[in-house]
Every structure is written in structure tokens, then in C-alpha cells.
Design an enzyme around this catalytic site. Structure first.
Site, PDB file in Angstrom:
ATOM      1  N   HIS A  59     -32.848  12.867 -27.622  1.00  0.00           N
ATOM      2  CA  HIS A  59     -34.151  13.192 -28.205  1.00  0.00           C
ATOM      3  C   HIS A  59     -34.152  14.583 -28.857  1.00  0.00           C
ATOM      4  O   HIS A  59     -35.177  15.007 -29.385  1.00  0.00           O
ATOM      5  CB  HIS A  59     -35.205  13.142 -27.089  1.00  0.00           C
TER       6      HIS A  59
ATOM      7  N   SER B 199     -40.856  12.461 -32.724  1.00  0.00           N
ATOM      8  CA  SER B 199     -41.509  12.219 -31.437  1.00  0.00           C
ATOM      9  C   SER B 199     -43.032  12.200 -31.610  1.00  0.00           C
ATOM     10  O   SER B 199     -43.540  11.371 -32.354  1.00  0.00           O
ATOM     11  CB  SER B 199     -41.038  13.285 -30.427  1.00  0.00           C
TER      12      SER B 199
ATOM     13  N   ASP C 124     -31.771   8.375 -25.875  1.00  0.00           N
ATOM     14  CA  ASP C 124     -33.025   9.131 -25.798  1.00  0.00           C
ATOM     15  C   ASP C 124     -33.660   8.891 -24.427  1.00  0.00           C
ATOM     16  O   ASP C 124     -33.938   7.747 -24.053  1.00  0.00           O
ATOM     17  CB  ASP C 124     -33.957   8.655 -26.920  1.00  0.00           C
TER      18      ASP C 124
END
Lengths: 277, 277
Positions: free
Chosen positions: A255, A146, A222
Site C-alpha cells: 500500500h 487509497s 496490500d
């Protein structure tokens, strides 16, 4: 450097360490996994940069990388995501301030004093790792998740000679063009978007930065895929630039570290193949 | 039963669930990992019982079992270690009360009302798992860590027909003879030590309970090895009883999940071999 803990795990030692950083002006904590190795041996190093709200601990506890690192003989280093502490400015939002350093050297007040994560990751911490661990700094790879995927991509693109391999999980590939990145880059660097380009993987590629190849995994479930991550922008930039991008959209994955841990062993093996070639 | 979360991981689904337990009189939370499987298929089930201070979350986040469970096609169920909540009695010590149910049905006030972890794990939760998940309850194995290793051993010894395989990590093998166990068993069951024997693996074996074989891993650097765990007592009891015990003392490993996660994949494969035979 002070050792906070050391635990035997998967045929190696998982340590957590703290040191006084001259660059950030704070104590910084990080973790290092060192596989068992022959006396005097130097092992390749894989950096893992973490995402928003994380410390070194998230990937250290949940990343499931140690079995692969031990099998491949690769050290994994997991730094924190920002300076922290009482004297360090903060923001009440989860996506700015402490836990959200975005791997930049801030130029705006009040952040510029401590928020020097670019210099910390590019300069100060590698020197410490080289001095204190059996690390072969001629064989480094980098990955991250990320915000940390953004960190890995941008640091590798700015330092292509240093990293033999670079990969990412759910990276923010074009922070200049998404809400997380626009907020952070404006806050740390000011309004002049020209200064942001060195911290934007797609912009760096557009401006001529090159790495030979990239491996990127992102989950199709995600929750940040469409608004913050935009993997299609990296794909377009790599196609134009001739960078060999392996971008895998993993069906049903989100995620979280349930996703990262599923594929981090794969990434370790992928990096090891390149680091030991 | 309410689903609190579901995350795709390692080719399966890691879920966390809550239900109102009639046995404990409280809401209870547990996690279940279900590997991808053919429609209509029923998969063998491995129970993982956790140790002092833990909830379902510790092994779920740090256990590194999903890759092995997906490869072997085994469901893993991780219950909580006690009832919890405002109306539930507690103790300020970490080793008694909430988080320390010791897998007994308490008979002493004020614990007897809610602390029914034996009945919860032996009766109520298996019925729920059978009803709600693609679980083949004819193929169950059980393992656990520390207090949960004690739970796994004693539950299997009392129910040898139900479990095809039993293993443990750093188990408290003879709680009647060590400080953790003496405190808990006296507190939950009262002073009459005869009532403790059904909750003591070594005593159960001495009293004639049998399983065909046991796999036990314990670290040589476990800080509780000599005072609380006493693996030599299990070894002596198994030798006398003719139980095939594979007891591995793992050099340098401690009591943490850095240890459990190193060997839990091995245990999953060991159970799978027996559950799928």
C-alpha cells in the site's frame, strides 16, 4: 496565494503554495508541478488526491511523477487531505479528523464548519489553479491513492463532464461497506446511509453515475486489500454498468509509495494520452 | 543483519537493514535495492553516499533511482552518514557530529572511538553486502551527494582498482579549502593539514591519485556553489592531471533532492554502461 517553495526538477518547477481557503475557513497548502512550456501555453492538469495521514508532501517527495509530467507536458496538482490547524477539530485516530477528510462536505458537528473537502477540491481549488497557473481547465484528469483513490473516483463520477480521464491507486471503492469508510461517513455525515451514497464510488455507479473508462492499480500484498479496498466490488459494479475498467492487481506490491511511485509515471502517460487526444 | 523493511518497487525489492558494526561500535542502518534477477545471478553494485544531515532514508525515499536500477540490473546501496545513538558523541551544529561523518576515520577525541566512516564504507559494509546480497563485488561504482559526493570522490581516488566508475552530485571537491570541510577535518583529524589531504579529492589528485574519468552534476542555483562546493577547483585539478572530467552545471537546479532525483537515473545508466562493459 503565497509560494512556500519552488525547486527546479526534471525540466519543470515543483512549487508548494498556501492560501486562505474561504470554504474550509483555514489556510490550505498544496503543491503544483509545472513542466517547462512555451510562453502563453496552457497545459492539461492531473489532480492527485492523497490518502489517510498524508499531506501534499508525500506524493510530492515520493511519487516520482515529475519525469513523466515533464515528458508529457502535464501539470500535477496535489492538495492536502483535510483542513488543519489549532481551531480545527481533530480526532486522535489516524483515520478520522485532520489528515482524513475523505473528500466529503461534512454535515455533522463539530466537523461541518471546516471539513468541506468536496467543495474545496471541486470548486475552490480549481478556480485558484485556473487563475494562478498555466492550466487548461478544459483538459483535466484525476487520480489518487487509497482514501484519495476514493476521492478521485467519486469526484469524477459526480462530475463526468469535467474530467476526461480518471484512475486510482488502491482506492477505497465502497466506503459504505468497509470499516474506514463506515467510521468516516457516519462521523462526517451522520447515520443516514442514503447521504453516504454520493461519496461511494460503487454506490454512485449503482445509482447511474458513469464515466467511460477507469484505470485502477492495486497491489496483491496490500495489507488493506481484503478488508478496506475490496477491488472486486468495483469490478462487479463496472461490469453491470458497462464501464470499461482496467483493474491491474500488481503482484507483490503493498500500500506504500514504493508501490504508487512504481506506476504513477504509467498513469501520467495514460492520462496524457486522453488529455491530449 | 536484521531486515527492518522490504517493499516491492519498480520490479525489485527495496530493503532497509540494520547490523551491529564492529568498526563504529554502534548499530548501523542502510538500504539496498535489488532488482529482480535470474536465480544465482550476481549484479553490479552502485554505492550512493549521502550528504550532511541525511540518513539512508533521504535518497531511498526521494532519489528516484529504482526504475533505472531495475532497467539496468544494478544494486544500489545507501549507507548512513555517521554512527548514531546515545553513547555516540554529537555536536549541536548540523555540519559536525552525527549526520556529518565526512567519510573519515577520526583521530581526535572524542570522535575517534565511533567516527570511523572511512573504514566502515571501505571495509566492513562491502564485506557484509558481498555476504548477504547477490552482489558482484568485481563490478562496483560509487556516487554521492554533497558531503557524500566528497566521500565518493575520495574513496574512489584512494581505491581506483575497486571502482570501475565514479560520479558525484554537488560534491565538496576540496574540503581543506572550504568552511564545511575545514571545520570537519580539523575536528575529526586535528590541526595538521597534511593529514587532511587523503580526505580531499583535489589534494588527492594533486598528490598523484588517478581515476580514468569522472561525471559530476552540480546546479547553478545551488546555494552552496561558490562557498562550499567550488567545482572550478576539481576542473583545474583534473585538467592538470589528465582526468577526463564531465562536469555539467545544470541551469536553475539547487542543492536539494529535487535536483538529485532529476539526474540520478542518468548516473545509474552511466555507471551501468561501465559496470557491464
Amino acid at each position: 496565494m503565497e509560494q512556500l517553495s519552488a525547486n527546479r526538477s526534471h525540466g519543470g518547477t515543483q512549487g508548494v503554495y498556501r492560501h486562505a481557503s474561504a470554504v474550509t475557513g483555514t489556510d490550505m497548502t498544496f503543491s503544483v508541478f509545472v513542466p517547462d512550456h512555451a510562453p502563453g501555453a496552457k497545459l492539461p492538469v492531473l489532480w492527485f488526491l492523497s490518502g489517510l495521514t498524508c499531506t501534499h508532501a508525500n506524493v510530492t517527495e515520493k511519487g516520482e511523477y515529475r519525469a513523466a509530467c515533464a515528458e508529457q507536458g502535464v501539470i500535477l496538482v496535489a492538495p492536502d487531505t483535510s483542513p488543519r490547524g489549532e481551531g480545527v477539530p481533530n480526532d486522535e485516530a489516524y483515520d478520522f479528523g485532520q489528515g482524513a477528510g475523505f473528500y466529503v462536505d461534512a454535515t455533522e458537528a463539530p466537523w461541518a464548519t471546516h471539513f468541506k473537502m468536496r467543495s474545496y477540491i471541486e470548486q475552490e481549488l480549481p478556480a485558484l489553479i485556473e487563475a494562478e497557473f498555466p492550466a487548461d481547465m478544459a483538459r483535466q484528469g484525476i487520480t489518487g491513492h487509497s482514501m484519495g483513490g476514493h476521492g478521485a473516483l467519486t469526484i469524477a463520477l459526480r462530475n463526468p463532464a469535467r474530467f476526461r480521464s480518471v484512475s486510482a491507486f488502491s482506492p477505497i471503492v465502497a466506503p459504505s461497506r468497509v470499516p474506514w469508510g463506515e467510521k468516516a461517513l457516519a462521523g462526517y455525515l451522520g447515520a443516514d446511509r442514503a447521504a453516504w451514497r454520493q461519496y461511494d464510488a460503487v454506490a454512485l455507479i449503482e445509482d447511474g453515475a458513469r464515466v467511460p473508462e477507469l484505470l485502477v492499480d492495486t497491489g496483491t500484498a496490500d495489507q488493506f486489500l481484503e478488508v478496506q479496498l475490496k477491488p472486486e466490488l468495483l469490478e462487479a459494479a463496472c461490469r453491470t454498468a458497462g464501464i470499461a475498467l482496467t483493474q491491474r492487481l500488481q503482484p507483490g506490491y503493498d500500500h506504500s509509495y514504493y508501490f504508487v511511485s512504481t506506476f504513477l509515471g504509467d498513469h501520467v502517460a495514460w492520462h496524457a494520452e486522453r488529455l491530449k487526444a
